[in-house]
Motif scaffolding. Structure first.
Motif, PDB file in Angstrom:
ATOM      1  N   ALA A 115       0.730  -1.251  -0.140  1.00  0.00           N
ATOM      2  CA  ALA A 115       0.017   0.019   0.098  1.00  0.00           C
ATOM      3  C   ALA A 115       0.753   1.330  -0.047  1.00  0.00           C
ATOM      4  O   ALA A 115       0.422   2.259  -0.540  1.00  0.00           O
ATOM      5  N   LEU A 116       2.105   1.138   0.825  1.00  0.00           N
ATOM      6  CA  LEU A 116       2.929   2.143   0.621  1.00  0.00           C
ATOM      7  C   LEU A 116       3.456   2.785  -0.728  1.00  0.00           C
ATOM      8  O   LEU A 116       4.025   3.948  -0.863  1.00  0.00           O
ATOM      9  N   LYS A 117       3.252   1.687  -1.867  1.00  0.00           N
ATOM     10  CA  LYS A 117       3.968   2.146  -3.157  1.00  0.00           C
ATOM     11  C   LYS A 117       2.509   2.359  -3.938  1.00  0.00           C
ATOM     12  O   LYS A 117       3.022   2.862  -5.015  1.00  0.00           O
ATOM     13  N   LEU A 118       1.699   2.776  -3.435  1.00  0.00           N
ATOM     14  CA  LEU A 118       0.316   2.960  -4.237  1.00  0.00           C
ATOM     15  C   LEU A 118       0.489   4.670  -4.473  1.00  0.00           C
ATOM     16  O   LEU A 118       1.097   5.373  -3.718  1.00  0.00           O
ATOM     17  N   PRO A 119       0.225   5.038  -5.805  1.00  0.00           N
ATOM     18  CA  PRO A 119       0.395   6.331  -6.031  1.00  0.00           C
ATOM     19  C   PRO A 119      -0.454   7.273  -5.029  1.00  0.00           C
ATOM     20  O   PRO A 119      -1.617   6.907  -4.486  1.00  0.00           O
ATOM     21  N   GLY A 120       0.300   8.521  -4.577  1.00  0.00           N
ATOM     22  CA  GLY A 120      -0.377   9.480  -3.467  1.00  0.00           C
ATOM     23  C   GLY A 120      -0.011   8.743  -2.163  1.00  0.00           C
ATOM     24  O   GLY A 120      -0.635   9.795  -1.207  1.00  0.00           O
ATOM     25  N   ALA A 121       0.527   7.802  -1.932  1.00  0.00           N
ATOM     26  CA  ALA A 121       0.605   7.243  -0.663  1.00  0.00           C
ATOM     27  C   ALA A 121       1.774   8.053   0.106  1.00  0.00           C
ATOM     28  O   ALA A 121       2.823   8.324  -0.367  1.00  0.00           O
ATOM     29  N   SER A 122       1.602   8.821   1.227  1.00  0.00           N
ATOM     30  CA  SER A 122       2.413   9.994   1.680  1.00  0.00           C
ATOM     31  C   SER A 122       3.645   9.277   2.570  1.00  0.00           C
ATOM     32  O   SER A 122       4.358  10.075   2.766  1.00  0.00           O
ATOM     33  N   GLY A 123       3.570   7.965   2.968  1.00  0.00           N
ATOM     34  CA  GLY A 123       4.811   7.457   3.557  1.00  0.00           C
ATOM     35  C   GLY A 123       4.293   7.010   5.126  1.00  0.00           C
ATOM     36  O   GLY A 123       4.982   6.443   5.687  1.00  0.00           O
ATOM     37  N   LYS A 124       3.057   7.476   5.427  1.00  0.00           N
ATOM     38  CA  LYS A 124       2.986   7.087   6.953  1.00  0.00           C
ATOM     39  C   LYS A 124       1.451   6.130   6.748  1.00  0.00           C
ATOM     40  O   LYS A 124       0.754   6.139   5.926  1.00  0.00           O
ATOM     41  N   VAL A 125       1.682   5.218   7.759  1.00  0.00           N
ATOM     42  CA  VAL A 125       0.581   4.129   7.692  1.00  0.00           C
ATOM     43  C   VAL A 125       0.230   3.632   8.849  1.00  0.00           C
ATOM     44  O   VAL A 125       1.049   3.866  10.135  1.00  0.00           O
ATOM     45  N   GLY A 126      -1.127   3.476   8.884  1.00  0.00           N
ATOM     46  CA  GLY A 126      -1.867   3.089  10.292  1.00  0.00           C
ATOM     47  C   GLY A 126      -2.565   1.959  10.036  1.00  0.00           C
ATOM     48  O   GLY A 126      -2.642   1.517   8.824  1.00  0.00           O
ATOM     49  N   ALA A 127      -3.053   1.287  11.052  1.00  0.00           N
ATOM     50  CA  ALA A 127      -3.804   0.279  10.883  1.00  0.00           C
ATOM     51  C   ALA A 127      -5.183   0.108  11.811  1.00  0.00           C
ATOM     52  O   ALA A 127      -4.969   0.808  12.916  1.00  0.00           O
ATOM     53  N   VAL A 128      -6.406  -0.393  11.523  1.00  0.00           N
ATOM     54  CA  VAL A 128      -7.488  -0.350  12.423  1.00  0.00           C
ATOM     55  C   VAL A 128      -7.914  -1.755  12.170  1.00  0.00           C
ATOM     56  O   VAL A 128      -8.345  -2.196  11.039  1.00  0.00           O
ATOM     57  N   GLY A 129      -8.488  -2.503  13.355  1.00  0.00           N
ATOM     58  CA  GLY A 129      -9.122  -3.723  13.303  1.00  0.00           C
ATOM     59  C   GLY A 129     -10.240  -3.785  14.162  1.00  0.00           C
ATOM     60  O   GLY A 129     -10.135  -3.210  15.122  1.00  0.00           O
ATOM     61  N   TYR A 130     -11.094  -4.818  13.946  1.00  0.00           N
ATOM     62  CA  TYR A 130     -12.270  -4.989  14.538  1.00  0.00           C
ATOM     63  C   TYR A 130     -12.415  -6.475  14.968  1.00  0.00           C
ATOM     64  O   TYR A 130     -12.422  -7.519  14.141  1.00  0.00           O
ATOM     65  N   CYS A 131     -12.688  -6.775  16.227  1.00  0.00           N
ATOM     66  CA  CYS A 131     -12.886  -8.305  16.612  1.00  0.00           C
ATOM     67  C   CYS A 131     -11.663  -9.001  16.466  1.00  0.00           C
ATOM     68  O   CYS A 131     -10.616  -8.982  16.874  1.00  0.00           O
ATOM     69  N   LEU A 132     -11.731 -10.153  15.554  1.00  0.00           N
ATOM     70  CA  LEU A 132     -10.313 -10.716  14.985  1.00  0.00           C
ATOM     71  C   LEU A 132      -9.508  -9.521  14.780  1.00  0.00           C
ATOM     72  O   LEU A 132      -8.207  -9.964  14.883  1.00  0.00           O
ATOM     73  N   GLY A 133      -9.726  -8.754  13.908  1.00  0.00           N
ATOM     74  CA  GLY A 133      -9.043  -7.502  13.357  1.00  0.00           C
ATOM     75  C   GLY A 133      -8.445  -6.693  14.615  1.00  0.00           C
ATOM     76  O   GLY A 133      -7.523  -6.145  14.581  1.00  0.00           O
ATOM     77  N   GLY A 134      -9.089  -6.655  15.665  1.00  0.00           N
ATOM     78  CA  GLY A 134      -8.619  -5.969  16.801  1.00  0.00           C
ATOM     79  C   GLY A 134      -7.440  -6.731  17.435  1.00  0.00           C
ATOM     80  O   GLY A 134      -6.344  -6.084  17.541  1.00  0.00           O
ATOM     81  N   LEU A 135      -7.667  -7.843  17.452  1.00  0.00           N
ATOM     82  CA  LEU A 135      -6.288  -8.755  17.862  1.00  0.00           C
ATOM     83  C   LEU A 135      -5.097  -8.476  16.864  1.00  0.00           C
ATOM     84  O   LEU A 135      -4.045  -8.415  17.438  1.00  0.00           O
ATOM     85  N   LEU A 136      -5.341  -8.560  15.442  1.00  0.00           N
ATOM     86  CA  LEU A 136      -4.512  -8.392  14.565  1.00  0.00           C
ATOM     87  C   LEU A 136      -3.945  -6.836  14.457  1.00  0.00           C
ATOM     88  O   LEU A 136      -2.726  -6.799  14.097  1.00  0.00           O
ATOM     89  N   ALA A 137      -4.706  -6.084  14.927  1.00  0.00           N
ATOM     90  CA  ALA A 137      -4.144  -4.651  14.986  1.00  0.00           C
ATOM     91  C   ALA A 137      -3.321  -4.374  16.167  1.00  0.00           C
ATOM     92  O   ALA A 137      -2.255  -3.866  15.871  1.00  0.00           O
ATOM     93  N   TYR A 138      -3.667  -5.297  17.025  1.00  0.00           N
ATOM     94  CA  TYR A 138      -2.674  -5.279  18.449  1.00  0.00           C
ATOM     95  C   TYR A 138      -1.264  -5.729  17.847  1.00  0.00           C
ATOM     96  O   TYR A 138      -0.329  -5.462  18.265  1.00  0.00           O
ATOM     97  N   LEU A 139      -1.208  -6.910  17.166  1.00  0.00           N
ATOM     98  CA  LEU A 139      -0.267  -7.495  16.923  1.00  0.00           C
ATOM     99  C   LEU A 139       0.401  -6.743  15.611  1.00  0.00           C
ATOM    100  O   LEU A 139       1.825  -6.989  15.627  1.00  0.00           O
ATOM    101  N   THR A 140      -0.254  -6.015  14.911  1.00  0.00           N
ATOM    102  CA  THR A 140       0.535  -5.264  14.048  1.00  0.00           C
ATOM    103  C   THR A 140       1.035  -3.993  14.763  1.00  0.00           C
ATOM    104  O   THR A 140       2.388  -3.823  14.536  1.00  0.00           O
ATOM    105  N   ALA A 141       0.693  -3.573  15.920  1.00  0.00           N
ATOM    106  CA  ALA A 141       1.556  -2.491  16.705  1.00  0.00           C
ATOM    107  C   ALA A 141       2.712  -3.423  17.439  1.00  0.00           C
ATOM    108  O   ALA A 141       3.743  -2.607  17.671  1.00  0.00           O
ATOM    109  N   THR A 142       2.709  -4.561  17.667  1.00  0.00           N
ATOM    110  CA  THR A 142       3.763  -5.433  18.014  1.00  0.00           C
ATOM    111  C   THR A 142       4.825  -5.771  17.198  1.00  0.00           C
ATOM    112  O   THR A 142       5.950  -6.106  17.571  1.00  0.00           O
TER     113      THR A 142
END
Length: 241
Positions: A115-142
């Motif tokens: 995604a950081l290679k997409l045209p217009g991507a500024s170089g900053k990236v975040g993640a947001v997850g829900y339920c199963l994705g909430g766990l994965l967002a936590y692990l994205t942080a770690t």
């Protein structure tokens, strides 16, 4: 893992990510801005459904490139379920039970790189997850170099609290106090383990069930969802823009 490559399909809302394990797709919602931060939207147990696509569009309206990877691709590409019928719940739980969390985090890391290679991507990236994705967002942080992450009512975080020391970027967590999948004693273990980490900001939502922010979901709570989403918007505005 080697650096993935990516291409956009003729459909501007699709991204194909190539990794050593194979190719998988992601739904993309683009902002009007020429340059924008990326937010990886991490699915619930229901796949990339209408809720996830709407979440991406909402983030795009706030000025982000929102990318939702198909994390069930190793089992069945293109899963899209709701929480409205028992049959869909049963199928979603089958996918969830068979889901490889470590492979999922690896796919999120590949999505970030692509995604950081997409045209217009500024170089900053975040993640947001829900339920199963909430766990994965936590692990994205770690486990990844994402600049910021948000976890909504994550399930299974208590099984990975030994990784909390690896959180080096900001993590925002929304926890439902009446979450039927996270008992009070489990919630307390999470709070105890993370409350001393200055990178982690945790908000509790009294009286709310799991998935209180799921668009059109069975447990949707408009007041709590607006509050959580406003906090998320402020958080990403601070850390990504």
């Amino acid at each position: 893992m080697s650096t993935p490559t990516n291409t956009q399909n003729a459909d501007s809302n699709a991204l194909v990510i190539t990794t050593p394990d194979g190719d998988f797709s992601a739904f993309v919602a683009l902002p009007k801005a020429d340059s924008a931060p990326v937010i990886v939207v991490i699915q619930e147990i229901f796949g990339i459904n209408a809720d996830m696509r709407e979440t991406c569009r909402q983030l795009a309206a706030l000025g982000y490139i929102a990318v939702c990877p198909d994390l069930y691709w190793r089992q069945e590409p293109g899963v899209s379920l709701t929480d409205q019928t028992q049959d869909e719940w049963n199928k979603a739980m089958t996918f969830y039970t068979a889901f490889d969390v470590d492979a999922g985090v690896s796919d999120i890391a590949a999505t970030i790189s692509a995604a950081l290679k997409l045209p217009g991507a500024s170089g900053k990236v975040g993640a947001v997850g829900y339920c199963l994705g909430g766990l994965l967002a936590y692990l994205t942080a770690t486990r990844t170099d994402a600049d910021a992450a948000v976890a909504y009512y994550g399930v299974g975080i208590d099984q990975h609290l030994d990784e909390a020391a690896n959180i080096n970027q900001s993590l925002l967590m929304h926890i439902a106090e009446e979450d039927e999948f996270v008992p009070p004693e489990t919630r307390q273990r999470i709070l105890t383990a993370l409350q001393g980490n200055h990178q982690v900001d945790i908000h509790l939502y009294p009286g709310c069930n799991h998935a209180f922010a799921r668009n059109a979901g069975a447990h949707y709570d408009a007041v709590a969802a607006r509050l959580a989403n406003a906090r998320t918007a402020e958080f990403f505005d601070k850390h990504l823009k």
